[in-house]
Scaffold this motif. Structure first.
Motif, PDB file in Angstrom:
ATOM      1  N   UNK A 131       0.781  -1.231   0.000  1.00 36.30           N
ATOM      2  CA  UNK A 131       0.000   0.000   0.000  1.00 36.30           C
ATOM      3  C   UNK A 131       0.803   1.266   0.000  1.00 36.30           C
ATOM      4  N   UNK A 132       2.142   1.166   0.140  1.00 35.72           N
ATOM      5  CA  UNK A 132       3.001   2.335   0.095  1.00 35.72           C
ATOM      6  C   UNK A 132       3.733   2.370  -1.244  1.00 35.72           C
ATOM      7  N   UNK A 133       4.375   3.490  -1.536  1.00 33.40           N
ATOM      8  CA  UNK A 133       5.139   3.583  -2.773  1.00 33.40           C
ATOM      9  C   UNK A 133       6.521   4.142  -2.469  1.00 33.40           C
ATOM     10  N   UNK A 134       7.469   3.802  -3.347  1.00 27.17           N
ATOM     11  CA  UNK A 134       8.804   4.383  -3.278  1.00 27.17           C
ATOM     12  C   UNK A 134       9.205   4.773  -4.687  1.00 27.17           C
ATOM     13  N   UNK A 174      10.661   7.068   0.109  1.00 30.29           N
ATOM     14  CA  UNK A 174       9.368   6.440   0.290  1.00 30.29           C
ATOM     15  C   UNK A 174       8.334   7.544   0.459  1.00 30.29           C
ATOM     16  N   UNK A 175       7.084   7.199   0.179  1.00 32.45           N
ATOM     17  CA  UNK A 175       6.022   8.199   0.230  1.00 32.45           C
ATOM     18  C   UNK A 175       4.852   7.673   1.058  1.00 32.45           C
ATOM     19  N   UNK A 213       6.607  12.834   0.561  1.00 28.66           N
ATOM     20  CA  UNK A 213       7.903  12.185   0.677  1.00 28.66           C
ATOM     21  C   UNK A 213       8.370  12.113   2.118  1.00 28.66           C
ATOM     22  N   UNK A 214       9.066  11.037   2.453  1.00 23.04           N
ATOM     23  CA  UNK A 214       9.490  10.807   3.829  1.00 23.04           C
ATOM     24  C   UNK A 214      10.979  10.992   4.046  1.00 23.04           C
ATOM     25  N   UNK A 253      13.337  14.578  -1.180  1.00 21.97           N
ATOM     26  CA  UNK A 253      11.890  14.688  -1.360  1.00 21.97           C
ATOM     27  C   UNK A 253      11.120  14.677  -0.039  1.00 21.97           C
ATOM     28  N   UNK A 254      11.806  14.733   1.096  1.00 21.57           N
ATOM     29  CA  UNK A 254      11.121  14.739   2.389  1.00 21.57           C
ATOM     30  C   UNK A 254      10.159  15.915   2.467  1.00 21.57           C
TER      31      UNK A 254
END
Length: 460
Positions: free
Chosen positions: A380-383, A395-396, A406-407, A411-412
């Motif tokens: 369910x997450x994306x990178x 990761x997002x 973004x995490x 891109x944070x």
């Protein structure tokens, strides 16, 4: 002497005891206790001792010095998460009248406030806190040493200010707040402001002779939030698990992750050495391994808490001498020994329980200009990361409205949005104004600057 734990191999346990024994002998420490945590629990504990008539174990208290600062930082982060303050707020907004009100909460947490390192004489760690009855006594007449926010300068006085901030917003003494909001929920029953038996005695070791001198154990008063606490290897092991994974009774995993992010500009020596500071946590590179945690040093005691989140290994080292052993190196070595001898076994790969067609549509290669990236969908997450080595990766987290945040890294905090055509098909990804298309400079997408109508060509 070690406490038997069957999770580690015998040769690993011996290597850990050997490292602790060498640290105690070469550092000429009256006693030293170590513990290693993996999988959320202590998997090894050991000790060496030459004084006090007994060999301590992981339940004997030692003074932990500046590891106290991490506890204070947790209290401040709780205030932030409750909406009672913002890390960007100036101190004056919540604690007026200090004379240092222009500094922000985050600058105090990250040691970029510009405040002096120590309170005025006499040496606060060897004198009673009654000599500094008010915060103004700890700050002194000239509390600033550097421009606010310009550089990292470790400041004990900054954390005394944060302790006073906690007391003002909670309406209760710092230690009382700490016990009710952190120590009790995490089960840290052997962590306290004053020593509780059994506890080690603090010693100074003569630099040129094998002789000891007792060190005083003062109550630091208003400086307590910077270095007051006593704790045990077992309690700090539990605290390490919390700092790695969070605990919703105290702080979420996201908030403790925020504490681990470097937040202060380093000196050149720090950059070369791979050292930085987050929000109440030291962040260091030890031979390619990222270690977060904190060290502590007060007269009579040295302490270290080292955590490798990636390896799921943490180590605690406590000793009762003013100087000698390099506990931060010993702690990092204990982590390394376990991580290298018994590498973490990853969880089995499992397919998604449900497949979101909208996410699956986004998976695969994308291009920012001519740079290739891969978008991957996992649970369910994306990178999003480069197809080749190097480049920006993150990761997002889903925002629940079709956008993502973004995490990490460049891109944070940046917003990722899927832009669709009128027929519903995906045109491109917009990531903080960076456009990612399915083909390099896709002529069917609104590429900034346009695409030459003659398309790709050779030189001839």
């Amino acid at each position: 002497m070690t406490t038997p734990h069957e999770e580690l191999l015998p040769q690993t346990r011996r290597a850990l005891l050997h490292r602790l024994a060498v640290g105690q002998a070469e550092g000429r420490a009256p006693s030293m206790v170590g513990a290693v945590v993996r999988g959320g629990r202590i998997v090894w504990a050991g000790a060496r001792s030459s004084v006090d008539g007994r060999t301590p174990d992981e339940n004997v208290q030692y003074r932990i010095g500046s590891i106290t600062k991490t506890f204070t930082a947790v209290l401040v982060m709780r205030l932030r998460d409750e909406g009672l303050l913002d890390l960007g707020d100036p101190l004056d907004k919540h604690l007026p009248g200090t004379g240092v009100g222009e500094v922000t909460i985050s600058q105090l947490l990250a040691h970029t406030s510009g405040l002096v390192a120590e309170s005025p004489a006499p040496w606060w760690e060897r004198s009673p806190g009654s000599l500094r009855p008010a915060l103004s006594d700890a700050l002194g007449e000239q509390p600033f040493l550097h421009p606010v926010g310009r550089r990292f300068h470790y400041s004990n006085t900054g954390y005394s200010v944060l302790g006073s901030l906690v007391e003002k917003l909670r309406g209760a003494p710092w230690e009382q707040v700490l016990r009710s909001e952190v120590l009790e929920p995490l089960g840290l029953d052997r962590t306290s402001g004053l020593p509780q038996a059994p506890h080690a005695s603090g010693w100074a070791v003569h630099p040129w002779a094998d002789a000891l001198l007792p060190e005083p154990a003062e109550d630091y008063g208003v400086m307590a939030p910077a270095g007051q606490l006593w704790s045990t290897a077992a309690d700090l092991a539990r605290f390490a698990v919390f700092l790695a994974f969070g605990d919703d009774r105290v702080l979420s995993a996201e908030s403790v992750r925020e504490m681990r992010v470097p937040a202060s500009p380093g000196e050149v020596a720090d950059v070369v050495g791979g050292s930085s500071y987050g929000l109440g946590l030291q962040v260091q590179d030890h031979d390619g391994r990222l270690i977060i945690g904190h060290s502590g040093s007060v007269p009579g005691f040295l302490a270290n808490l080292s955590i490798s989140v990636e390896d799921d290994v943490a180590a605690v080292v406590l000793t009762n001498c003013t100087s000698g052993p390099y506990t931060s190196v010993i702690g990092a070595d204990l982590v390394r020994i376990v991580a290298e001898a018994e590498p973490r076994i990853p969880e089995p790969w499992r397919p998604l329980s449900e497949v979101d067609p909208a996410l699956l549509e986004l998976a695969g290669p994308w291009y920012w200009g001519t740079n290739g990236f891969a978008l991957r969908v996992t649970d369910g997450a994306i990178s999003l990361g480069p197809l080749t080595n190097g480049g920006r990766h993150s990761h997002f987290r889903s925002n629940g409205d079709g956008t993502w945040t973004g995490l990490e890294s460049y891109f944070a905090g940046e917003r990722l949005q899927v832009v669709r055509r009128s027929d519903g098909s995906v045109s491109h990804l917009d990531l903080g104004s960076f456009m990612f298309t399915r083909q390099p400079y896709d002529e069917t997408a609104p590429v900034p600057g346009g695409v030459d109508p003659e398309g790709w060509r050779g030189i001839g």
